[in-house]
Write an enzyme that holds these catalytic residues in place. Structure first.
Site, mmCIF file in Angstrom:
data_model
loop_
_atom_site.group_PDB
_atom_site.id
_atom_site.type_symbol
_atom_site.label_atom_id
_atom_site.label_comp_id
_atom_site.label_asym_id
_atom_site.label_seq_id
_atom_site.Cartn_x
_atom_site.Cartn_y
_atom_site.Cartn_z
ATOM 1 N N LYS A 173 24.400 43.978 50.300
ATOM 2 C CA LYS A 173 22.157 44.005 51.841
ATOM 3 C C LYS A 173 22.765 43.143 52.557
ATOM 4 O O LYS A 173 22.659 43.339 53.672
ATOM 5 C CB LYS A 173 21.576 44.460 50.926
ATOM 6 C CG LYS A 173 21.216 45.352 49.967
ATOM 7 C CD LYS A 173 20.384 45.391 49.952
ATOM 8 C CE LYS A 173 19.300 47.029 48.910
ATOM 9 N NZ LYS A 173 18.504 47.077 48.184
ATOM 10 N N ILE A 174 23.121 41.986 52.045
ATOM 11 C CA ILE A 174 23.155 40.903 53.219
ATOM 12 C C ILE A 174 24.425 40.846 54.115
ATOM 13 O O ILE A 174 24.439 40.663 55.304
ATOM 14 C CB ILE A 174 22.682 39.686 52.878
ATOM 15 C CG1 ILE A 174 21.088 39.590 51.764
ATOM 16 C CG2 ILE A 174 23.616 38.597 53.266
ATOM 17 C CD1 ILE A 174 21.536 38.415 51.161
ATOM 18 N N THR B 279 26.231 31.239 53.448
ATOM 19 C CA THR B 279 25.016 31.137 53.093
ATOM 20 C C THR B 279 24.465 31.876 51.589
ATOM 21 O O THR B 279 23.464 31.967 51.897
ATOM 22 C CB THR B 279 23.903 32.084 54.724
ATOM 23 O OG1 THR B 279 25.284 33.211 54.588
ATOM 24 C CG2 THR B 279 24.085 31.406 55.662
ATOM 25 N N SER B 280 25.568 31.381 50.985
ATOM 26 C CA SER B 280 26.086 32.400 49.629
ATOM 27 C C SER B 280 25.482 31.149 48.380
ATOM 28 O O SER B 280 24.475 31.177 48.142
ATOM 29 C CB SER B 280 26.432 33.391 49.710
ATOM 30 O OG SER B 280 27.163 34.262 50.695
ATOM 31 N N ARG B 281 26.263 30.935 48.414
ATOM 32 C CA ARG B 281 26.583 30.339 46.776
ATOM 33 C C ARG B 281 27.639 29.266 47.287
ATOM 34 O O ARG B 281 28.434 29.126 47.860
ATOM 35 C CB ARG B 281 26.882 30.406 45.657
ATOM 36 C CG ARG B 281 25.505 31.053 45.590
ATOM 37 C CD ARG B 281 24.591 30.480 44.451
ATOM 38 N NE ARG B 281 23.356 31.170 44.011
ATOM 39 C CZ ARG B 281 22.544 31.339 45.141
ATOM 40 N NH1 ARG B 281 22.013 31.862 45.734
ATOM 41 N NH2 ARG B 281 21.621 32.047 44.753
ATOM 42 N N GLU C 120 24.349 20.569 44.898
ATOM 43 C CA GLU C 120 22.679 20.573 46.422
ATOM 44 C C GLU C 120 21.838 20.243 45.105
ATOM 45 O O GLU C 120 20.782 19.843 46.049
ATOM 46 C CB GLU C 120 22.545 22.014 46.953
ATOM 47 C CG GLU C 120 22.947 23.284 46.176
ATOM 48 C CD GLU C 120 22.119 24.296 47.355
ATOM 49 O OE1 GLU C 120 21.002 25.169 47.295
ATOM 50 O OE2 GLU C 120 23.054 24.089 48.626
ATOM 51 N N PHE D 49 17.020 32.329 53.311
ATOM 52 C CA PHE D 49 16.010 32.857 53.452
ATOM 53 C C PHE D 49 14.445 32.920 53.453
ATOM 54 O O PHE D 49 14.135 33.165 53.365
ATOM 55 C CB PHE D 49 15.800 32.881 51.302
ATOM 56 C CG PHE D 49 15.563 32.131 51.372
ATOM 57 C CD1 PHE D 49 13.990 31.754 50.658
ATOM 58 C CD2 PHE D 49 16.200 30.601 51.098
ATOM 59 C CE1 PHE D 49 13.301 30.749 50.027
ATOM 60 C CE2 PHE D 49 14.860 29.205 51.308
ATOM 61 C CZ PHE D 49 13.924 29.762 50.507
#
Length: 331
Positions: A153-154, A228-230, A259, A294
């Site tokens: 979806k992203i 922008t994922s992992r 992180e 997000f």
């Protein structure tokens, strides 16, 4: 249902507190992250609620099971931070599979536009009345080739945005989606042909360190990379080596391999001991943000709603449509 809510920030309470009361849940907000040192705080609760930088390993699963904790409520789509197999037949895991794909895709484009046109640098300069344009030259996105890895979806939302910029979109996903205004190609072709690469895939055994010295070697010189994922999709040391060689035109990172304990916290008064993160910060063409893709009102509201709906379904014996099972984990 009594819920231990780990990793609480002030913005979590905006939606979870009133919604929790509507459902009749007793939510205890805990500022500490969920880890081996804090798992004991779940004693006496029916469920715990965790976020992306919390973790629950096999040892913690056993501890939670002994404390009679019934569920782990993930306020995220990803579940790589939980030992799902260890939880099988012991604790139910429920996630939020989708909250606002547009929020993350829009932020990915914001990262790309910023690191390309250097608007963050221009902003700092002009506040001191330095109106020089030296060092601020970017490139047109128009008619550039953009590779999107992951067409969930992203990824689909990102493709729609990129089509608005009239780019040529290549994409890769082991599970293609019909009807996308993009061309599916092999990963090798995507790496070789793309002027820009944006990552929108989950973290699995197959995608961990997807961006490494070998795949970077296939890319064009001057390529832009956005993640922008992992964080673990990128091998950080290989990225740094490539940066030193001038391989990338720009890199936008909203996530980072290590992180945990840094992102979502104020470390402005601390000495950063993570050498790789500190080195990345020194590159003028690297832009790092704190896993905030997000972070919109719409997304936060949706996360709270689905998380508590998951808890309500469990408590009332309703179908658990968002359950994470061992079959979803790659061997």
């Amino acid at each position: 249902m009594k819920i231990a809510f780990y990793g609480t920030k002030s913005y979590d309470k905006i939606w979870f507190e009133p919604m929790g009361k509507e459902y009749g849940f007793d939510i205890h907000f805990i500022e500490a992250a969920c880890n081996r040192e804090t798992v004991f705080m779940a004693k006496g609760y029916d469920a715990i609620c965790i976020f992306v930088n919390d973790y629950v390993d096999a040892e913690m699963i056993d501890a939670l099971y002994e404390m009679k904790v019934k569920a782990i409520l993930l306020r995220s789509a990803g579940f790589n931070n939980v030992d799902v197999k260890a939880a099988e037949d012991k604790i139910v895991i429920l996630r939020v599979p989708s909250y606002s794909p547009e929020a993350v895709a829009e932020f990915a484009m914001a990262l790309l536009l910023t690191v390309n046109r250097l608007t963050h640098k221009a902003y700092n300069r002009t506040r001191e009345f330095n109106m020089s344009l030296n060092g601020l030259m970017g490139t047109d996105l128009y008619e550039k080739t953009v590779g999107v890895i992951g067409t969930g979806k992203i990824g689909q939302a990102m493709i729609r945005i990129l089509n608005g910029f009239q780019t040529h979109v290549l994409c890769y996903d082991p599970y293609p989606v019909e009807g996308l205004e993009a061309e599916y190609v092999s990963l090798d072709e995507l790496f070789k042909s793309s002027d820009i690469i944006s990552l929108h895939c989950p973290l699995t055994k197959d995608t961990r360190h997807l961006i490494n010295k070998d795949t970077i070697a296939k890319m064009k010189k001057g390529v832009y990379l956005v993640n922008t994922s992992r964080g673990d999709l990128i091998h950080t040391e290989d990225l740094i080596d490539a940066m030193l060689e001038g391989k990338f035109g720009g890199v936008g990172l909203d996530v980072y391999e290590e992180e945990e304990g840094v992102f979502y916290e104020d470390k402005s008064g601390d000495i950063i001991t993570d050498d790789n993160l500190a080195r990345l910060m020194t590159f003028p063409n690297v832009l790092i943000t704190s896993h905030m893709g997000f972070f919109t009102k719409e997304a936060m509201q949706a996360i709270a709603k689905v998380t508590l709906e998951n808890a309500y379904a469990l408590e009332n014996g309703l179908p658990l449509v968002n359950q994470v099972g061992a079959e979803m984990v790659q061997v």
